[in-house]
Design an enzyme around this catalytic site. Structure first.
Site, PDB file in Angstrom:
ATOM      1  N   HIS A  82       0.863  -1.180   0.000  1.00 22.62           N
ATOM      2  CA  HIS A  82       0.000   0.000   0.000  1.00 22.62           C
ATOM      3  C   HIS A  82       0.897   1.227   0.000  1.00 22.62           C
ATOM      4  O   HIS A  82       1.609   1.487   0.975  1.00 22.62           O
ATOM      5  CB  HIS A  82      -0.914   0.001   1.223  1.00 22.62           C
TER       6      HIS A  82
ATOM      7  N   GLU B  52       1.219   3.864   2.957  1.00 22.99           N
ATOM      8  CA  GLU B  52       1.644   3.420   4.286  1.00 22.99           C
ATOM      9  C   GLU B  52       3.171   3.477   4.355  1.00 22.99           C
ATOM     10  O   GLU B  52       3.864   2.456   4.340  1.00 22.99           O
ATOM     11  CB  GLU B  52       1.105   2.025   4.559  1.00 22.99           C
TER      12      GLU B  52
ATOM     13  N   HIS C 119       3.054  -3.083   7.157  1.00 22.55           N
ATOM     14  CA  HIS C 119       1.946  -2.194   6.797  1.00 22.55           C
ATOM     15  C   HIS C 119       1.877  -1.022   7.772  1.00 22.55           C
ATOM     16  O   HIS C 119       2.586  -0.968   8.776  1.00 22.55           O
ATOM     17  CB  HIS C 119       0.613  -2.952   6.833  1.00 22.55           C
TER      18      HIS C 119
ATOM     19  N   GLU D  21       1.616  -4.358  11.544  1.00 23.87           N
ATOM     20  CA  GLU D  21       0.915  -3.088  11.394  1.00 23.87           C
ATOM     21  C   GLU D  21       1.507  -2.057  12.348  1.00 23.87           C
ATOM     22  O   GLU D  21       1.545  -2.280  13.566  1.00 23.87           O
ATOM     23  CB  GLU D  21      -0.579  -3.258  11.698  1.00 23.87           C
TER      24      GLU D  21
END
Length: 914
Positions: free
Chosen positions: A370, A373, A466, A538
């Site tokens: 992504h 990010e 991420h 994350e």
């Protein structure tokens, strides 16, 4: 006239000839009106001619100091670092954007809302558009790319500066920049609109743009009006990032948190054009800011930027270090849609033997699927710094593992400033199962690389880095295994991470649910391939809420440290001494038991037979369901034929036989029309008093659906077979097969085509005219001599006047019965025999069997090879119970009948009821 053979030229002569041609592309011409693009095109043309002349593509042309130099083409996987490629519709400025790294001396605290923050309602007046760069949003899908983007001028962006002394200058047409429009709604108030991910209408979260011409100490307000997430960390105290070039040059201060009066809220009035179809609700982020210097160059961003060019610069440093190059290899995994290189790094110690290298287990780490990010790239850089360092722990990892690292999976999205999607207009982290290699090359080659690696050795861990926009801290998503042998194993590594980074990593925020909507993610796809420890790491865009870092933002140093902790945890996880693993497994089971007790409010035994997956909440950080499916360019290519008008070919006329053969329904409709006409003609012979009763009892033709109780008159239907001994019988009920109906229609058609119709007699004519002419050859039926032959009657008086027993007569093979009209029930009544007869006469041509209620003759026309069985008919009648009383029989079933049998007398004496 034959042509003279060309003299064979040596490669040296060809090169000298091309050398003279290439001299025209020297510095003198390049400094003239010819642009750099023309120079590149002519160079490419010369290389193409060289390849065609020499029959090789391995010789390339390059320029060094204005002179042409021939070089060998490097291998396809050999790493190179060209300038980023952009879609051709993107305008790109030539400024080089670079930022210094800086760590604040103290952790930067969250913004504490006072609940008195004001927000700007939607303005009715348009305001002054001071910046607008929406040319890239007018293309439906990606077509091709070019270094530097569009060939046109970069001055097409709209600037309406009035007055210029107090109006800010906005710019975002650089790598990873994202700002579509800026509108000045007040002297120091600006409404900003972010560009959605290219070739989509969604995903507005990432912003990164440049500001100039500001006034120091003045309070500016910025409001981003088209965000799409219902919740955000800005509501929990997160601040935007500010970078001042003057502060960086004079004081060495880099990116830092700034802003006040921060508020995240739903828009009061939504744009009907944007929200009408999909019902999308837009949200706004507003904050105020004071710039430190006058006429400075500043940048605002959602998170610390990490561009594709920065990654290339980092990889150049790696391969330029001879010590690192001995155990690190950088190659090109594939090319993205735009032609940007997707790099792969292999890190492992050089073994003394190939067998030693094969015995090493593998670890796969990826990041930046992504593009918005960016915290994932900072963690990746920290991971590589530790793994490529000279520490003892790094050496142990290199000696025992083979690391496959893909530091940037979506370079195209990073270059253009997308938040979530690639240039295919789709989320790559939902397409790891794709078979579209050309549309999703990055994830396709990554999965293929992992599959080949698993065929060679065991992959002990996979992790994808991420960023998360709704939760603070760092946490992991895993895959809960239902295998009792590996129960709770997926929870051990995250729990170890929480112990190594206790003030940044939150184990309570980890989730291990395997959701159906996430089946296309890298985490679940790799887990399905057989990697038991498959995770997503994350990292928040905000900061920490744990221990001594509670209420503070993360810096680039904090994000890099998570890469260090990841390597440290990997050492503990794979330590030959499994004491820590056993301890963490027991602790994970205890924590799971406590969580289950809290959720279901009852005691559970720790026998390992329970799972937390069903009780966990969703692992969704962003909803990409609208970005699933085929790539955008394929969807639009499917719509192109619908809009293209092709010249229709003139249809060739067909004969009637061809039309009937191609459309059997035409024949069926013709037969149906004849049947309806014959039935209307029969109805004319029925008294008006009986007409309503007849129509109510008739079953509609065509097989209309209805209940079994709707059938007013049952009948036994015989169908011709290919063998004389076979009989096909059925009952015309609701829902009967179309094959049965088609067979009946076909026999009706044959009947009408071969029968000469008669007019029913009426009145005295029916009584007086007792003789009927028969046009068929005479035939004498075999009957007992004491009894005259049973003849079929062409007219029958009303049913109420009939007395005594009746008979059912079914045709046998060889008999040919002609009917002027065919009753709906398929059978025709005949007069009963003389009451004095004690037995029923049966001939070889037809069977007569006794029935107490009514006497029938089959109305079906048998074909050759047809036969029927009385026992079959009786059995069906008993099973179905469809024969009605004589008072309920349809009067329309009475019709005149002619017998056409061989040897029958020309004059018949009809039987009379007594």
């Amino acid at each position: 006239m034959p042509t003279e053979p060309k003299t064979k030229r040596t490669p040296g002569a060809i090169i000298r000839s091309l050398w003279k041609t290439c001299k025209t592309l020297g510095p003198d011409e390049s400094n003239s009106e010819k642009t750099e693009d023309d120079l590149s095109e002519r160079t490419q043309s010369v290389c193409m001619n060289l390849s065609q002349t020499l029959g090789t593509t391995q010789l390339l042309l390059n320029f060094h100091g204005g002179q042409p130099v021939f070089i060998l083409k490097p291998p396809s996987d050999l790493v190179n670092f060209p300038r980023p490629r952009w879609p051709i519709e993107c305008e790109v400025i030539s400024d080089s954007i670079q930022h210094i790294e800086w760590e604040p001396p103290e952790p930067e605290p969250f913004y504490k809302p006072s609940n008195k923050e004001s927000f700007i309602p939607a303005e009715d007046r348009p305001g002054n558009v001071v910046y607008c760069s929406d040319f890239a949003t007018k293309h439906l899908y990606f077509t091709c790319s070019r270094v530097g983007g569009s060939r046109g001028s970069t001055n097409r962006a709209k600037f309406i500066v009035t007055p210029p002394d107090i109006t800010l200058e906005f710019e975002s047409r650089f790598e990873s920049g994202n700002l579509q429009r800026a509108v000045q709604v007040g002297a120091f108030d600006y409404e900003l609109t972010l560009r959605t991910d290219m070739y989509t209408e969604k995903h507005t979260q990432w912003f990164y743009f440049r500001l100039r011409n500001m006034k120091a100490k003045m309070l500016y307000r910025f409001t981003i009006t088209n965000l799409m997430k219902a919740s955000s960390l800005y509501s929990l105290g997160m601040k935007p990032l500010l970078y001042s070039e003057r502060a960086a040059n004079e004081h060495g201060v880099g990116w830092h948190r700034a802003g006040s009066n921060i508020r995240y809220y739903q828009n009061c009035s939504e744009d009907a054009n944007e929200n009408s179809d999909a019902g999308v609700r837009l949200y706004s982020l507003t904050w105020t800011l004071r710039f430190p210097y006058d006429s400075d160059t500043c940048y605002l961003a959602h998170c610390y930027p990490y561009t594709y060019s920065r990654l290339q610069y980092y990889l150049k440093q790696i391969i330029s270090n001879p010590a690192v190059a001995s155990y690190c290899e950088v190659r090109t995994l594939c090319q993205s849609l735009a032609g940007n290189a997707v790099y792969i790094i292999t890190i492992t110690s050089r073994g003394t033997s190939p067998e030693e290298v094969r015995n090493k287990k593998a670890v796969v780490v990826t990041a930046r699927v992504h593009p918005g990010e960016t915290n994932g790239s900072w963690m990746m850089e920290g991971f590589l710094d530790f793994l490529l360092g000279d520490s003892d722990d790094a050496q142990v990892l290199r000696d025992n593992f083979v690391f496959k690292v893909v530091p940037m999976l979506n370079p195209d999205g990073v270059v253009v400033g997308n938040y979530r999607c690639s240039l295919a207009g789709r989320d790559l982290n939902r397409n790891y199962k794709t078979l579209l290699k050309d549309s999703f090359p990055c994830v396709w080659h990554t999965r293929n690389m992992v599959e080949r690696l698993m065929a060679e050795t065991e992959v002990v861990l996979y992790c994808d880095f991420h960023g998360h926009n709704r939760k603070n801290n760092v946490f992991m998503y895993g895959c809960d295994s239902n295998n009792k042998l590996f129960k709770l194993q997926e929870r051990v590594f995250p729990l170890m991470m929480s112990k190594n980074a206790s003030n940044k990593f939150s184990y309570r925020s980890c989730r291990f649910k395997v959701q159906k909507s996430k089946e296309g993610t890298g985490r679940i796809v790799m887990w399905r391939l057989g990697i038991k420890n498959s995770y997503t790491l994350e990292a928040t865009f905000g900061g920490s809420t744990l221990d001594d870092r509670k209420g503070t933002h993360f810096t680039t140093g904090d994000l890099k440290s998570m890469g260090f902790y990841f390597c440290d945890t990997l050492l503990d996880f794979c330590d030959p001494d499994q004491t820590k693993v056993v301890h963490c497994s027991a602790e994970a089971a205890a924590l799971l038991k406590m969580e289950l007790k809290k959720k279901i409010s009852k005691n559970l035994d720790t026998d390992g037979s329970f799972s937390m997956s069903d009780l966990e909440t969703s692992t969704s950080g962003s909803n990409s369901s609208d970005s699933d499916g085929l790539p955008v360019h394929l969807l639009h290519q499917q719509r192109i034929p619908e809009k293209t008008h092709f010249k229709k070919k003139k249809k060739k006329l067909k004969t009637r036989k061809e039309r009937d053969r191609l459309q059997p329904s035409r024949v069926s409709s013709t037969s149906l029309r004849k049947v309806l006409e014959s039935r209307r003609y029969t109805e004319c012979c029925i008294s008006p008093e009986k007409m309503d009763e007849v129509r109510s009892q008739e079953k509609p033709l065509g097989g209309q659906k209805g209940g079994k109780n709707d059938l007013k008159g049952g009948c036994v239907v015989s169908f011709p077979t290919s063998h004389p001994e076979e009989v096909s019988q059925g009952t015309l009920e609701d829902g009967q097969d179309n094959d049965c109906i088609s067979a009946i229609r076909q026999k009706l058609k044959q009947a009408y085509e071969s029968t000469s119709y008669m007019t029913p007699p009426s009145g005295d004519e029916a009584v007086g005219n007792r003789q009927v002419r028969c046009s068929c050859p005479p035939f004498t039926p075999k009957v007992p001599p004491s009894r005259p032959p049973v003849l079929m009657q062409h007219y029958t008086p009303p049913l109420s006047s009939q007395q005594g027993p009746t008979f059912f007569v079914a045709p046998r093979r060889g008999s040919c019965l002609l009917f002027g009209r065919i009753p709906p029930s398929g059978f025709i009544r005949i007069a009963p025999p003389d009451p004095g007869t004690s037995s029923i006469s049966t001939s070889s041509n037809h069977r007569v069997f006794k029935d107490k209620q009514v006497q029938w003759v089959s109305g079906n026309f048998p074909s050759k090879g047809f036969s029927t069985s009385v026992s079959d008919i009786n059995r069906i009648r008993r099973r179905e119970g469809i024969l009605k009383d004589s008072s309920e029989v349809n009067p329309s079933s009475f019709s005149p009948v002619m017998g056409k049998t061989k040897g029958l007398s020309q004059h018949w004496n009809p039987l009379e009821r007594k």
